[in-house]
Design an enzyme around this catalytic site. Structure first.
Site, PDB file in Angstrom:
ATOM      1  N   ASP A   1      -6.903  19.915 -14.978  1.00 48.75           N
ATOM      2  CA  ASP A   1      -6.614  18.316 -14.634  1.00 48.75           C
ATOM      3  C   ASP A   1      -6.952  18.064 -15.930  1.00 48.75           C
ATOM      4  OD1 ASP A   1      -8.776  15.727 -15.881  1.00 48.75           O
ATOM      5  OD2 ASP A   1     -10.299  16.173 -14.261  1.00 48.75           O
TER       6      ASP A   1
ATOM      7  N   LYS B   1      -8.563   7.226 -19.201  1.00 45.33           N
ATOM      8  CA  LYS B   1      -8.775   7.843 -20.063  1.00 45.33           C
ATOM      9  C   LYS B   1      -7.483   6.946 -21.600  1.00 45.33           C
ATOM     10  CE  LYS B   1     -12.647   8.394 -18.107  1.00 45.33           C
ATOM     11  NZ  LYS B   1     -12.887  10.277 -17.744  1.00 45.33           N
TER      12      LYS B   1
ATOM     13  N   ARG C   1       0.930  -1.467   0.192  1.00 49.93           N
ATOM     14  CA  ARG C   1      -0.097   0.191  -0.280  1.00 49.93           C
ATOM     15  C   ARG C   1       0.769   1.159   0.119  1.00 49.93           C
ATOM     16  NH1 ARG C   1      -1.557   1.817   4.614  1.00 49.93           N
ATOM     17  NH2 ARG C   1      -2.570   0.184   5.640  1.00 49.93           N
TER      18      ARG C   1
ATOM     19  N   TYR D   1     -15.831  18.279 -14.795  1.00 44.31           N
ATOM     20  CA  TYR D   1     -16.179  16.497 -14.483  1.00 44.31           C
ATOM     21  C   TYR D   1     -17.589  16.702 -13.534  1.00 44.31           C
ATOM     22  CZ  TYR D   1     -15.969  11.821 -14.472  1.00 44.31           C
ATOM     23  OH  TYR D   1     -16.515  10.641 -14.507  1.00 44.31           O
TER      24      TYR D   1
HETATM   25  C1  LIG Z   1     -13.126  10.433 -16.213  1.00 44.62           C
HETATM   26  C2  LIG Z   1     -12.984  11.603 -15.803  1.00 44.62           C
HETATM   27  C3  LIG Z   1     -13.149  11.615 -14.225  1.00 44.62           C
HETATM   28  C4  LIG Z   1     -12.878  10.356 -13.191  1.00 44.62           C
HETATM   29  O1  LIG Z   1     -12.149   9.546 -13.568  1.00 44.62           O
HETATM   30  P1  LIG Z   1     -12.438   8.093 -13.308  1.00 44.62           P
HETATM   31  O2  LIG Z   1     -10.881   7.508 -13.606  1.00 44.62           O
HETATM   32  O3  LIG Z   1     -13.516   7.853 -13.626  1.00 44.62           O
HETATM   33  O4  LIG Z   1     -12.763   7.995 -11.085  1.00 44.62           O
HETATM   34  C5  LIG Z   1     -12.015  13.426 -14.196  1.00 44.62           C
HETATM   35  N1  LIG Z   1     -11.599  13.830 -15.114  1.00 44.62           N
HETATM   36  C6  LIG Z   1     -11.855  13.604 -16.166  1.00 44.62           C
HETATM   37  C7  LIG Z   1     -12.419  14.687 -17.244  1.00 44.62           C
HETATM   38  C8  LIG Z   1     -12.527  12.735 -17.139  1.00 44.62           C
HETATM   39  O5  LIG Z   1     -13.122  12.217 -17.958  1.00 44.62           O
END
Ligand SMILES: *Cc1c(COP(=O)(O)O)cnc(C)c1O
Length: 371
Positions: free
Chosen positions: A170, A195, A47, A99
């Site tokens: 982000d 993503k 962890r 988001y």
């Molecule tokens: C998908 C996404 C998130 C969240 O990520 P997860 O892996 O689904 O928890 C945050 N910001 C953006 C812009 C996203 O597309």
């Protein structure tokens, strides 16, 4: 080193005993102590640290030009760790089109713990007007979801710095191949590695990359290891593997996106195309200034309204109707339905994650669906 070289080599090392050129997956949760009780390997309990997570964090840090990176089990876990690192009562400014998963996280899990406001962070006057003595964090997300609005990172950072406010960006939609926020002055970059980093719609992950290893970063590291929302060695291994092709995949996605956006913009059934790579994008001057490439996410609205939008989705054969983005397969979704009742997204809007299929096939599919 250039980004392609970093993606292939950073973090990876040849295994000392087997000489395997690919770092093996170490599944162990615990590591043997030395005779004197120490841990000369640097590992104690998974962890806290694991060789595969270390490899992932090293490549992430270098890709974003950061001093260090922390990997999480999802993008939301990464975002949550930032919020949990703040002193209760701290005020956060976030975009009004943040988001939705993180916006809901703040609203539902941090109500009464942190103060937060959702505003148009790209408007200097509005931004300045919302800064309070206890504001410590400015969250930005650019390009935004699903309207592909751009925040001028350098401008937002300059305003935040005047008030000693930290800036988190982000960078999920852009990836470091298209945009490098730490070089534009941001303090922290956040990713959903679910993503483009993963890139094949088969693993969840999140990341934070810091410009400096400061006291705040220590707190975030503490949240990561004490909170325990860490990725498994297997997930880390697959992410490191996927990242090796990230620059080439992203360039392929962008190539297709540029052509698809041009096709959609010229189609009589389409009302508007929102894509940072189009000259018609209202903020294309900022795009040119801060993005290396315009990304491969886009949205478009249909003249025929919501009914038409849903008909188009159902007529498509190659595009899959699904949420998420950044995978090799093209995805499309009716975003307002996904975001729920308090959405501000137009009901005639479709969001597209442009994949790596041949562009001729993608255009032909949309052409038949739109007719
Ligand atoms: C998908 C996404 C998130 C969240 O990520 P997860 O892996 O689904 O928890 C945050 N910001 C953006 C812009 C996203 O597309």
């Amino acid at each position: 080193m250039k980004i392609e070289t970093i993606a292939v080599h950073a973090g990876n090392h040849t295994d000392a005993t087997s000489k395997a050129v690919v770092q093996p997956i170490i599944m162990a949760t615990t590591f043997e102590r030395d005779a004197d009780g120490g841990f000369s390997s640097g590992y104690q309990y998974s962890r806290a640290a694991n060789p595969n997570r270390d490899a992932l964090e090293k490549v992430l840090a270098q890709l974003e030009n950061g001093a260090d990176a922390a990997a999480f089990s999802s993008g939301n876990a990464a975002g949550m760790s930032v919020f949990q690192s703040l002193t209760p009562g701290t005020h956060i400014i976030a975009p009004d089109d943040m988001y939705h998963g993180l916006r809901n996280q703040l609203k539902q899990l941090f109500a009464g713990i942190l103060e937060f406001e959702f505003i148009d962070v790209n408007d200097d006057e509005i931004l300045r007007a919302h800064i309070k003595p206890n504001t410590e964090l400015l969250w930005i997300e650019t390009p935004s979801n699903p309207l592909l609005k751009i925040t001028d990172i350098k401008k937002a950072v300059a305003i935040a710095k005047e008030h000693h406010i930290k800036v988190v960006c982000d960078n999920t939609f852009a990836t470091p191949v298209c945009q490098q926020p730490l070089l534009l002055g941001a303090d922290l970059v956040m990713h959903s590695s679910t993503k483009y980093f993963g890139g094949h719609s088969d693993l969840m992950g999140g990341a934070l990359i810091t410009a400096e290893k400061d006291e705040w970063w220590e707190k975030i590291r503490n949240v990561q290891t004490m909170g325990g929302a860490v990725p498994s060695p297997m997930d880390c291994y697959y992410l490191v593997r996927s990242i090796k092709t990230l620059p080439y995949r992203v360039r392929g996605h962008v190539h297709n996106a540029r052509l698809l956006a041009a096709f959609l913009e010229s189609h009589p059934s389409v009302e508007e195309v929102m894509y940072p790579g189009l000259v018609s994008h209202p903020q294309s001057d900022i795009v040119k200034d801060q993005m290396l490439l315009p990304g491969a996410m886009m949205s478009f609205t249909l003249k025929g309204g919501e009914d038409e939008a849903k008909k188009v989705i159902n007529a498509l054969k190659i595009f899959t109707q699904a949420t998420s983005l950044g995978g090799v397969e093209s995805l499309i979704e009716h975003r307002a339905s996904v975001e729920g009742p308090d959405t501000k997204t137009p009901f005639n809007l479709l969001r597209v994650s442009v994949g790596l299929e041949h562009i001729d096939d993608l255009i032909a599919d949309l052409e038949q669906a739109l007719s």
